[in-house]
Design a protein around this motif. Structure first.
Motif, PDB file in Angstrom:
ATOM      1  N   LEU A   1      -3.922  -9.520   1.334  1.00 16.23           N
ATOM      2  CA  LEU A   1      -3.301  -8.195   1.281  1.00 16.23           C
ATOM      3  C   LEU A   1      -2.696  -7.938  -0.094  1.00 16.23           C
ATOM      4  O   LEU A   1      -2.872  -6.855  -0.682  1.00 16.23           O
ATOM      5  CB  LEU A   1      -2.224  -8.080   2.362  1.00 16.23           C
ATOM      6  CG  LEU A   1      -1.405  -6.786   2.347  1.00 16.23           C
ATOM      7  CD1 LEU A   1      -2.280  -5.583   2.660  1.00 16.23           C
ATOM      8  CD2 LEU A   1      -0.248  -6.870   3.338  1.00 16.23           C
TER       9      LEU A   1
ATOM     10  N   ARG B   1      -5.483  -7.319  -2.635  1.00 16.08           N
ATOM     11  CA  ARG B   1      -6.157  -6.021  -2.496  1.00 16.08           C
ATOM     12  C   ARG B   1      -5.307  -4.869  -3.019  1.00 16.08           C
ATOM     13  O   ARG B   1      -5.826  -3.875  -3.516  1.00 16.08           O
ATOM     14  CB  ARG B   1      -6.499  -5.766  -1.023  1.00 16.08           C
ATOM     15  CG  ARG B   1      -7.553  -6.684  -0.454  1.00 16.08           C
ATOM     16  CD  ARG B   1      -8.062  -6.183   0.896  1.00 16.08           C
ATOM     17  NE  ARG B   1      -7.022  -6.058   1.903  1.00 16.08           N
ATOM     18  CZ  ARG B   1      -6.652  -7.031   2.735  1.00 16.08           C
ATOM     19  NH1 ARG B   1      -7.222  -8.229   2.641  1.00 16.08           N
ATOM     20  NH2 ARG B   1      -5.721  -6.831   3.642  1.00 16.08           N
ATOM     21  N   THR B   2      -4.007  -4.980  -2.875  1.00 15.70           N
ATOM     22  CA  THR B   2      -3.138  -3.854  -3.213  1.00 15.70           C
ATOM     23  C   THR B   2      -2.522  -3.946  -4.605  1.00 15.70           C
ATOM     24  O   THR B   2      -1.898  -2.996  -5.057  1.00 15.70           O
ATOM     25  CB  THR B   2      -1.986  -3.753  -2.186  1.00 15.70           C
ATOM     26  OG1 THR B   2      -1.279  -5.011  -2.136  1.00 15.70           O
ATOM     27  CG2 THR B   2      -2.521  -3.425  -0.798  1.00 15.70           C
TER      28      THR B   2
ATOM     29  N   ASP C   1      -3.692  -0.813   4.280  1.00 15.45           N
ATOM     30  CA  ASP C   1      -3.143  -1.933   3.509  1.00 15.45           C
ATOM     31  C   ASP C   1      -1.821  -1.547   2.851  1.00 15.45           C
ATOM     32  O   ASP C   1      -0.841  -2.303   2.892  1.00 15.45           O
ATOM     33  CB  ASP C   1      -4.139  -2.377   2.438  1.00 15.45           C
ATOM     34  CG  ASP C   1      -5.232  -3.277   2.980  1.00 15.45           C
ATOM     35  OD1 ASP C   1      -5.108  -3.739   4.129  1.00 15.45           O
ATOM     36  OD2 ASP C   1      -6.211  -3.520   2.254  1.00 15.45           O
TER      37      ASP C   1
ATOM     38  N   LEU D   1      -5.158  -7.641   9.617  1.00 13.07           N
ATOM     39  CA  LEU D   1      -3.786  -7.152   9.440  1.00 13.07           C
ATOM     40  C   LEU D   1      -2.875  -7.652  10.561  1.00 13.07           C
ATOM     41  O   LEU D   1      -1.676  -7.856  10.337  1.00 13.07           O
ATOM     42  CB  LEU D   1      -3.769  -5.622   9.379  1.00 13.07           C
ATOM     43  CG  LEU D   1      -4.391  -5.014   8.123  1.00 13.07           C
ATOM     44  CD1 LEU D   1      -4.298  -3.483   8.172  1.00 13.07           C
ATOM     45  CD2 LEU D   1      -3.732  -5.542   6.854  1.00 13.07           C
TER      46      LEU D   1
ATOM     47  N   HIS E   1     -10.987  -5.514   9.955  1.00 12.48           N
ATOM     48  CA  HIS E   1      -9.860  -5.425   9.030  1.00 12.48           C
ATOM     49  C   HIS E   1      -8.544  -5.303   9.792  1.00 12.48           C
ATOM     50  O   HIS E   1      -7.528  -5.880   9.385  1.00 12.48           O
ATOM     51  CB  HIS E   1     -10.028  -4.223   8.096  1.00 12.48           C
ATOM     52  CG  HIS E   1      -9.119  -4.290   6.912  1.00 12.48           C
ATOM     53  ND1 HIS E   1      -9.409  -5.013   5.785  1.00 12.48           N
ATOM     54  CD2 HIS E   1      -7.891  -3.750   6.690  1.00 12.48           C
ATOM     55  CE1 HIS E   1      -8.421  -4.920   4.921  1.00 12.48           C
ATOM     56  NE2 HIS E   1      -7.481  -4.154   5.446  1.00 12.48           N
TER      57      HIS E   1
END
Length: 326
Positions: A235, A238-239, A266, A303, A299
């Motif tokens: 996470l 990705r962010t 996200d 999460l 996905h």
């Protein structure tokens, strides 16, 4: 069944104002964050509980809250509840092996510390995450309730990028007793690959952290902590470079674009808007067939791992996802 502790003032959710506190005396070395004592095998040995924190320590601890959650016991020694809180919190914090810190401040000796937190009296326990205070306790609770509370605190911290570890900040506690009077077992050291991953996370090297967790899982596919760490590191990776405004604008303008919806989810989880993220992807799954549905579902399950299976929001979303699929 014990009652939930009364809520503390909502203004505690703002940024800390430490301007009322005196700076540490010239030449005084801050204790928090300094390397702790080591055991014979070279591993850190000590405690993550600072029993008599000074104002200078407090300022250093607030800075450390960008790496780990910091629990501050605003103690009132004349009130027996303070000792109950100490007995409850100290062994629980040490059992987490550096993922949490506890500091005890005598507010009867330093009443201006209360003013910094906007409180009139202690005892009270406040958690600080990245400089932001969050009310935690003002009375003792059963140990299982405390464990759940600390798990939720660590999950919230991870969602906001606070997921490091720190070395001991004090010598081993001589009076640490278990719940049944036995000596509290020492917190186990992190396995080498976990430690490598944590160091990479602290340095912002999220891909290196993922690689370390993957190698840990290759060695032990049942390693639940590595699975959790891999999801959280993913996470963050990705962010890290996302333009939040652009991502949200794309999500609003392209409701049928699975990647656009995943990106917004996200960001929502990272920012603590967990229910919004879950609802967004469940809604996408319900309204889209084929591979895109499966991409969104996979996905969403990842999460769930980031937030934690014990979180009630995860349980609620799993039920909603099952209804959307069947």
């Amino acid at each position: 069944m014990s009652q939930q502790p009364p809520a503390m003032p909502s203004h505690l959710r703002g940024a800390l104002d430490l301007s009322a506190l005196k700076p540490a005396p010239a030449g005084q070395q801050p204790r928090p964050g300094a390397p702790g004592p080591t055991a014979a095998d070279g591993a850190p040995a000590g405690s993550w509980v600072l029993d008599q924190a000074t104002q200078g320590d407090l300022q250093q601890l607030i800075q450390l809250s960008s790496r780990v959650p910091v629990l501050i016991h605003l103690a009132a020694p004349s009130n027996p509840v303070s000792q109950q809180l100490d007995d409850l919190l100290a062994p629980a914090v040490d059992a987490h092996g550096g993922r949490l810190i506890l500091a005890r401040v005598d507010t009867e000796a330093d009443p201006q510390v209360l003013a910094a937190f906007g409180l009139a009296a202690g005892p009270a326990v406040v958690a600080v995450l990245a400089g932001q205070p969050v009310p935690v306790l003002n009375q003792a609770v059963p140990r299982d309730q405390l464990d759940q509370l600390l798990d939720e605190l660590l999950a919230a911290a991870a969602q906001n990028g606070v997921s490091g570890t720190v070395p001991p900040i004090a010598p081993p506690r001589e009076d640490a007793q278990g719940a049944h009077g036995g000596q509290e077992p020492a917190a186990p050291a992190l396995p080498p690959l976990h430690l490598q991953a944590q160091e990479a996370l602290d340095a912002g090297r999220y891909e290196d952290a993922q690689d370390a967790y993957r190698r840990a899982l290759a060695e032990n596919p049942a390693d639940a902590e590595a699975k959790l760490g891999l999801s959280r590191a993913g996470l963050l990776a990705r962010t890290a470079a996302m333009d939040a405004d652009a991502v949200r604008e794309r999500g609003a303008s392209a409701p049928d674009d699975v990647q656009a919806q995943i990106d917004v989810a996200d960001l929502d989880v990272l920012g603590g808007h967990v229910e919004d993220a879950f609802h967004r992807l469940v809604r996408f799954v319900a309204g889209h067939p084929g591979q895109e549905r499966n991409t969104a579902r996979e996905h969403l399950v990842d999460l769930y791992s980031v937030v934690g299976d014990q979180d009630p929001r995860t349980a609620a979303s799993r039920k909603a996802l099952a209804m959307a699929l069947f």
